[in-house]
Motif scaffolding. Structure first.
Motif, mmCIF file in Angstrom:
data_model
loop_
_atom_site.group_PDB
_atom_site.id
_atom_site.type_symbol
_atom_site.label_atom_id
_atom_site.label_comp_id
_atom_site.label_asym_id
_atom_site.label_seq_id
_atom_site.Cartn_x
_atom_site.Cartn_y
_atom_site.Cartn_z
ATOM 1 N N THR A 182 0.829 -1.203 0.000
ATOM 2 C CA THR A 182 0.000 0.000 0.000
ATOM 3 C C THR A 182 0.861 1.249 0.000
ATOM 4 N N ASN A 205 -17.448 4.365 2.788
ATOM 5 C CA ASN A 205 -16.140 4.699 2.221
ATOM 6 C C ASN A 205 -16.070 6.099 1.631
ATOM 7 N N ASN A 253 -10.430 4.104 7.142
ATOM 8 C CA ASN A 253 -9.226 3.614 6.474
ATOM 9 C C ASN A 253 -9.234 2.114 6.208
ATOM 10 N N HIS A 254 -10.089 1.356 6.884
ATOM 11 C CA HIS A 254 -10.253 -0.068 6.586
ATOM 12 C C HIS A 254 -11.753 -0.356 6.581
ATOM 13 N N SER A 255 -12.220 -1.119 5.613
ATOM 14 C CA SER A 255 -13.609 -1.571 5.650
ATOM 15 C C SER A 255 -13.726 -2.928 4.977
ATOM 16 N N CYS A 302 -12.900 -7.078 0.861
ATOM 17 C CA CYS A 302 -12.220 -5.892 1.368
ATOM 18 C C CYS A 302 -12.636 -4.712 0.502
ATOM 19 N N ARG A 320 -11.818 -1.395 1.519
ATOM 20 C CA ARG A 320 -10.779 -0.362 1.636
ATOM 21 C C ARG A 320 -9.700 -0.827 2.589
ATOM 22 N N GLN A 321 -8.437 -0.531 2.229
ATOM 23 C CA GLN A 321 -7.291 -0.754 3.119
ATOM 24 C C GLN A 321 -6.256 0.301 2.797
ATOM 25 N N LYS A 322 -6.103 1.275 3.694
ATOM 26 C CA LYS A 322 -5.128 2.341 3.478
ATOM 27 C C LYS A 322 -4.672 2.876 4.819
#
Length: 332
Positions: free
Chosen positions: A55, A89, A95-97, A316, A318-320
């Motif tokens: 990421t 989102n 930042n994570h979902s 997933c 979102r992952q940031k």
């Protein structure tokens, strides 16, 4: 696990997920250890990022120090999952979902500059979706620092929480600095100089603050942040355990020490809705591997015959890195 055939890529992914050099030319330092050039290192990290295998190269921040955060969940009706996930989102502070196998099927981490900002974010999501939002605040961590090794036989590498973060080390300007590091440092020959220029500060000051924040446990990890699902850890289960308050600490320590348990922490229950206090994550390459770890957890002395739920991630969204509100600190 996705095969990372190139030896240099594998070394970059394996060896630099933490303890990233805090020197003027950190990528040149990596190049020395790999027997290659700085340009090659930067080119490969850029490619790994563009391919979605990492990421960013950057930092993770200890929860509820420079900013506030919480784990939250909603129960999206069948047919509304993607709609509700899109609403969640739209919030920059998410930042994570993930979608998980449960009635409470959409889970996300909400961050903000302070607790009021997080509360307002959750309120907006509740109003826009028309759904109740569970707010599951962190009480104590047992293991919250995770890495993924390409050459470890497929096992994630976890680092048990060894110290309590010291918020007294925070000074004005740290939020702006950590915001940049959390989003991802520039992939440039002298990244700290670039960051210093953005903040109108000196490079040595930026590097000094990074070292101070790391020593104080505020900056919990600096390095290559991998995208674990892309690299093969796709069978990820969150397990929640229904324990009374006075049994959580002993059980949490046992659980955090079990090989295969990658994250472990206590969260506040929600009366009459969600009684679970102890949480753990299992990141595995197959559902069978994850369930094998769970079987070992179920026979730990303080977890035998304890009511629990297993929530496998199915998608997933979102992952940031966490975004820290720096509106009052970024130079105009």
């Amino acid at each position: 696990m996705q095969d990372v055939a190139d030896i240099l890529d594998r070394q970059l992914l394996d060896d630099w997920q933490r303890d990233f050099p805090i020197v003027s030319k950190p990528f040149a330092e990596l190049a020395k250890t790999l027997g290659t050039s700085e340009a090659e290192v930067l080119e490969r990290l850029t490619a790994l990022r563009n391919e979605g295998r990492i990421t960013r190269v950057g930092a993770t921040c200890a929860p509820n120090t420079l900013s506030a955060s919480t784990l939250a969940a909603v129960a999206a009706p069948e047919g509304r999952v993607e709609e509700v996930a899109a609403i969640i989102n739209q919030e920059p502070g998410v930042n994570h979902s993930y979608e998980r196998e449960n009635h409470w099927n959409l889970w996300f981490v909400a961050t903000g500059s302070d607790r009021d900002a997080v509360d307002n974010l959750l309120d907006r999501i509740a109003q826009r979706t028309g759904l109740r939002v569970m707010d599951l605040r962190l009480r104590q961590p047992f293991n919250i620092d995770l890495g993924f090794k390409m050459t470890s036989g497929g096992a994630p590498i976890c680092h048990p929480a060894k110290r309590t973060a010291d918020p007294s080390a925070i000074v004005e300007g740290d939020k702006a600095l950590m915001n940049i590091l959390s989003i991802g440092m520039p992939l440039a020959s002298e990244p700290y100089a670039v960051i210093a220029n953005q903040l109108r500060r000196k490079e040595e000051d930026v590097m000094g603050r990074i070292k101070t924040l790391s020593n104080a446990g505020i900056l919990s990890r600096l390095g290559v942040i991998v995208r674990h699902r892309t690299l093969g850890w796709k069978s990820n289960a969150m397990v929640v355990w229904n324990l009374p308050q006075d049994r959580v600490a002993a059980a949490g320590k046992q659980l955090a020490a079990l090989p295969g348990i990658t994250l472990c922490y206590e969260r506040r229950p929600v009366p009459d809705v969600w009684p679970y206090r102890l949480y753990c994550m299992i990141h595995a390459q197959s559902r069978e591997d994850a369930l094998e770890v769970l079987t070992k957890a179920e026979v730990l002395p303080d977890l035998q015959n304890v009511d629990h739920e297993v929530l496998f991630s199915t998608r997933c969204f979102r992952q940031k890195g966490a975004v820290i509100d720096t509106a009052k600190e970024v130079p105009a």
